[in-house]
Design a protein around this motif. Structure first.
Motif, PDB file in Angstrom:
ATOM      1  N   ILE A   5       0.989  -1.130  -0.069  1.00 38.68           N
ATOM      2  CA  ILE A   5      -0.212   0.000  -0.141  1.00 38.68           C
ATOM      3  C   ILE A   5       0.788   1.283   0.139  1.00 38.68           C
ATOM      4  N   SER A   6       2.369   1.274   0.883  1.00 36.16           N
ATOM      5  CA  SER A   6       2.650   2.384   0.914  1.00 36.16           C
ATOM      6  C   SER A   6       3.062   2.335  -0.121  1.00 36.16           C
ATOM      7  N   LEU A  11       3.747   5.808  -5.507  1.00 36.63           N
ATOM      8  CA  LEU A  11       3.444   5.418  -7.077  1.00 36.63           C
ATOM      9  C   LEU A  11       2.300   6.446  -7.383  1.00 36.63           C
ATOM     10  N   ILE A  12       1.249   6.347  -7.127  1.00 33.96           N
ATOM     11  CA  ILE A  12       0.319   7.856  -7.082  1.00 33.96           C
ATOM     12  C   ILE A  12       0.623   8.748  -6.500  1.00 33.96           C
ATOM     13  N   ILE A  13       1.080   9.009  -6.658  1.00 30.77           N
ATOM     14  CA  ILE A  13       1.746  10.773  -5.455  1.00 30.77           C
ATOM     15  C   ILE A  13       2.491  11.420  -6.866  1.00 30.77           C
ATOM     16  N   GLY A  15       3.159   9.932  -9.662  1.00 35.53           N
ATOM     17  CA  GLY A  15       2.419  10.129 -10.587  1.00 35.53           C
ATOM     18  C   GLY A  15       0.995  11.490 -11.475  1.00 35.53           C
ATOM     19  N   VAL A  16       1.348  11.499 -10.299  1.00 32.37           N
ATOM     20  CA  VAL A  16      -0.171  12.352 -10.133  1.00 32.37           C
ATOM     21  C   VAL A  16       0.373  13.962 -10.253  1.00 32.37           C
ATOM     22  N   LEU A  17       1.993  14.260  -9.019  1.00 29.24           N
ATOM     23  CA  LEU A  17       2.339  15.473  -8.952  1.00 29.24           C
ATOM     24  C   LEU A  17       2.829  15.636 -10.621  1.00 29.24           C
ATOM     25  N   LEU A  18       3.422  14.572 -11.311  1.00 31.73           N
ATOM     26  CA  LEU A  18       4.273  15.067 -12.114  1.00 31.73           C
ATOM     27  C   LEU A  18       3.444  14.843 -13.610  1.00 31.73           C
ATOM     28  N   PHE A  19       2.108  14.532 -13.351  1.00 36.73           N
ATOM     29  CA  PHE A  19       1.306  14.807 -14.772  1.00 36.73           C
ATOM     30  C   PHE A  19       0.649  16.066 -14.380  1.00 36.73           C
ATOM     31  N   LEU A  20       0.220  17.089 -13.330  1.00 36.52           N
ATOM     32  CA  LEU A  20       0.002  17.837 -12.778  1.00 36.52           C
ATOM     33  C   LEU A  20       0.840  19.078 -12.969  1.00 36.52           C
ATOM     34  N   LEU A  21       2.169  18.870 -12.664  1.00 38.22           N
ATOM     35  CA  LEU A  21       3.677  19.526 -13.555  1.00 38.22           C
ATOM     36  C   LEU A  21       3.547  20.000 -15.330  1.00 38.22           C
ATOM     37  N   PHE A  22       3.241  18.525 -15.872  1.00 43.75           N
ATOM     38  CA  PHE A  22       4.126  18.457 -16.766  1.00 43.75           C
ATOM     39  C   PHE A  22       2.485  19.433 -18.029  1.00 43.75           C
ATOM     40  N   ARG A  23       1.482  18.899 -17.009  1.00 45.52           N
ATOM     41  CA  ARG A  23       0.353  19.413 -17.879  1.00 45.52           C
ATOM     42  C   ARG A  23       0.574  21.235 -17.738  1.00 45.52           C
ATOM     43  N   GLU A  24       0.755  21.461 -15.926  1.00 48.69           N
ATOM     44  CA  GLU A  24       1.141  23.270 -16.173  1.00 48.69           C
ATOM     45  C   GLU A  24       1.647  23.743 -16.711  1.00 48.69           C
ATOM     46  N   HIS A  25       3.240  22.726 -16.872  1.00 54.85           N
ATOM     47  CA  HIS A  25       3.852  23.138 -18.309  1.00 54.85           C
ATOM     48  C   HIS A  25       4.655  22.511 -18.712  1.00 54.85           C
ATOM     49  N   ASP A  26       3.487  22.509 -20.444  1.00 60.02           N
ATOM     50  CA  ASP A  26       3.997  21.692 -21.187  1.00 60.02           C
ATOM     51  C   ASP A  26       4.985  21.111 -21.106  1.00 60.02           C
ATOM     52  N   LEU A  27       5.208  19.323 -21.430  1.00 61.19           N
ATOM     53  CA  LEU A  27       6.742  18.793 -21.830  1.00 61.19           C
ATOM     54  C   LEU A  27       6.660  18.516 -22.816  1.00 61.19           C
ATOM     55  N   ILE A  28       6.031  18.888 -23.958  1.00 59.72           N
ATOM     56  CA  ILE A  28       7.104  18.952 -25.476  1.00 59.72           C
ATOM     57  C   ILE A  28       7.503  20.364 -25.646  1.00 59.72           C
ATOM     58  N   ALA A  29       5.836  21.743 -25.280  1.00 60.79           N
ATOM     59  CA  ALA A  29       6.874  22.431 -25.362  1.00 60.79           C
ATOM     60  C   ALA A  29       7.805  23.699 -24.616  1.00 60.79           C
ATOM     61  N   ALA A 267      11.972  16.669  -0.284  1.00 62.13           N
ATOM     62  CA  ALA A 267      12.491  15.786  -1.451  1.00 62.13           C
ATOM     63  C   ALA A 267      12.634  14.576  -0.284  1.00 62.13           C
ATOM     64  N   SER A 268      12.639  14.684   0.486  1.00 61.08           N
ATOM     65  CA  SER A 268      12.767  13.694   1.899  1.00 61.08           C
ATOM     66  C   SER A 268      12.199  12.898   2.253  1.00 61.08           C
ATOM     67  N   LEU A 269      10.845  13.547   2.143  1.00 56.28           N
ATOM     68  CA  LEU A 269       9.523  13.050   3.107  1.00 56.28           C
ATOM     69  C   LEU A 269       8.844  11.809   2.536  1.00 56.28           C
ATOM     70  N   PRO A 270       8.436  10.992   3.169  1.00 54.92           N
ATOM     71  CA  PRO A 270       8.447  10.034   2.391  1.00 54.92           C
ATOM     72  C   PRO A 270       6.232   9.671   1.831  1.00 54.92           C
ATOM     73  N   LEU A 271       6.661  10.789   0.577  1.00 56.36           N
ATOM     74  CA  LEU A 271       5.492  10.767  -0.037  1.00 56.36           C
ATOM     75  C   LEU A 271       5.703  10.481  -1.413  1.00 56.36           C
ATOM     76  N   SER A 272       6.663  10.667  -2.160  1.00 53.52           N
ATOM     77  CA  SER A 272       6.477  10.520  -3.280  1.00 53.52           C
ATOM     78  C   SER A 272       8.050   9.415  -3.771  1.00 53.52           C
ATOM     79  N   VAL A 273       7.987   8.859  -4.902  1.00 60.17           N
ATOM     80  CA  VAL A 273       9.605   7.648  -5.413  1.00 60.17           C
ATOM     81  C   VAL A 273      10.435   8.781  -5.768  1.00 60.17           C
ATOM     82  N   SER A 274      11.476   9.147  -4.824  1.00 61.10           N
ATOM     83  CA  SER A 274      12.739   9.637  -4.646  1.00 61.10           C
ATOM     84  C   SER A 274      12.479  10.957  -4.578  1.00 61.10           C
ATOM     85  N   GLY A 275      11.095  11.545  -4.374  1.00 57.28           N
ATOM     86  CA  GLY A 275      11.265  13.284  -3.929  1.00 57.28           C
ATOM     87  C   GLY A 275      10.474  13.232  -5.434  1.00 57.28           C
TER      88      GLY A 275
END
Length: 336
Positions: A5-6, A11-13, A15-29, A267-275
């Motif tokens: 579960i941990s 992984l979910i956190i 994934g969601v954070l990176l998705f929001l970041l790349f949505r806010e700042h276009d990954l390709i552009a 980044a060291s908080l146990p919230l995401s994968v490797s921060g």
């Protein structure tokens, strides 16, 4: 089940954070062109990789100083190898064995019967790092004191919150040291004989007394390792400055050094994968508020800095796999 579960939540956190970041700042552009600039700014990429290696080297030196307090004959190469391999476990934080756990197991094999001192020395190693980063952060904030009115509200909240966190940790460290003194433990046994006489408390007190004894033995070395820790943190933080320059961004070195202790703590908080995700969002907010770095550049720089550490982590993984593959052959040779 709890571990699964941990891991799933991390992984979910991420994934969601990176998705929001790349949505806010276009990954390709916006993000991809910044990474293409790393090919042109290859010298900054090389500098980032060298700074991460220097960080690993100084981390090994710091721990080796403490370990030699009770294992004078321990070769530095053994500690350095354990440090590089532990970077492999630290980059994912998915496995059962973390970087610290690997280092304790690796050194305990070399030092039979000294698992407790090895573990305590690693705890002291991290505590000296905490004191060092607190001193470094205080020096940077003092140097930036005149710019405090220019900081945005988000930056002020992060700086104030981190200052309270570090200050509280240092106060807690002093209180813990005081409470573990042998005379304090003896007073507790005499004043509360029934409570301290319980088997659970007796075992706990025995372990605390051993920890205090190891620390008393190593306190001079702890001071030396704290000085090394300052250089270690500067090297790690400079790898992110190199990441910023590699993706075409610019900011004063002092601004990056001021932001990085907070970024590293987040980044060291146990919230995401490797921060991942947490680091980028914090780095983005701080560099934008302190140095006016564009948000997309801050995200790209944070990812670049993480990639430098990832490269050395993968190298440590190769060392680990090579050692594992060599063990059966060695065992067969011994058997014959």
């Amino acid at each position: 089940m709890k571990r699964l579960i941990s891991i799933s939540l991390r992984l979910i956190i991420s994934g969601v954070l990176l998705f929001l970041l790349f949505r806010e700042h276009d990954l390709i552009a916006e993000i991809a062109p910044r990474f293409r600039e790393m090919l042109t700014n290859w010298h900054w990429v090389l500098g980032g990789l060298l700074f991460v290696f220097l960080c690993l080297l100084l981390t090994a030196v710091r721990w080796h100083i403490l370990l030699r307090g009770f294992a004078p004959g321990l070769p530095f190469g053994v500690v350095m190898r354990a440090e590089v391999v532990s970077a492999f476990f630290n980059i994912s934080s998915l496995g059962v064995v973390g970087g610290d756990a690997y280092k304790i197991m690796s050194l305990s094999r070399r030092l039979p019967g000294k698992t407790m001192p090895v573990g305590v020395s690693l705890v002291i190693d991290h505590l000296t790092g905490l004191v060092a980063v607190a001193l470094l952060f205080a020096a940077c904030i003092w140097a930036k004191a005149s710019s405090w009115p220019q900081f945005g509200p988000n930056v002020r909240v992060l700086v104030t919150g981190y200052s309270m966190y570090v200050g509280g940790a240092l106060v807690g460290l002093l209180l813990t040291w005081f409470s573990l003194r042998p005379d304090i433990l003896t007073w507790g046994r005499r004043t509360f004989p029934r409570t301290f006489g319980l088997p659970m408390f007796e075992t706990m007190i025995g372990k605390m007394a051993k920890m205090h004894g190891v620390f008393t033995l190593l306190w001079k070395r702890a001071f030396a390792s704290m000085l090394v820790s300052i250089g270690m943190h500067v090297a790690f933080f400079m790898s992110f400055y190199c990441g910023l320059r590699a993706v075409g961004g610019q900011a004063p070195v002092l601004d990056v050094l001021t932001a990085m202790p907070i970024v590293d703590a987040a980044a060291s908080l146990p919230l995401s994968v490797s921060g991942l995700g947490v680091r980028e969002r914090t780095f983005e907010a701080l560099l934008a508020g302190i140095a006016g770095v564009p948000d997309a550049v801050g995200v790209s720089a944070s990812l670049a800095g993480w990639l430098f550490s990832l490269c050395w982590g993968l190298f440590g993984g190769l060392l680990f796999l090579r050692a594992r593959s060599a063990e059966p052959a060695h065992q067969e040779a011994v058997a014959t």
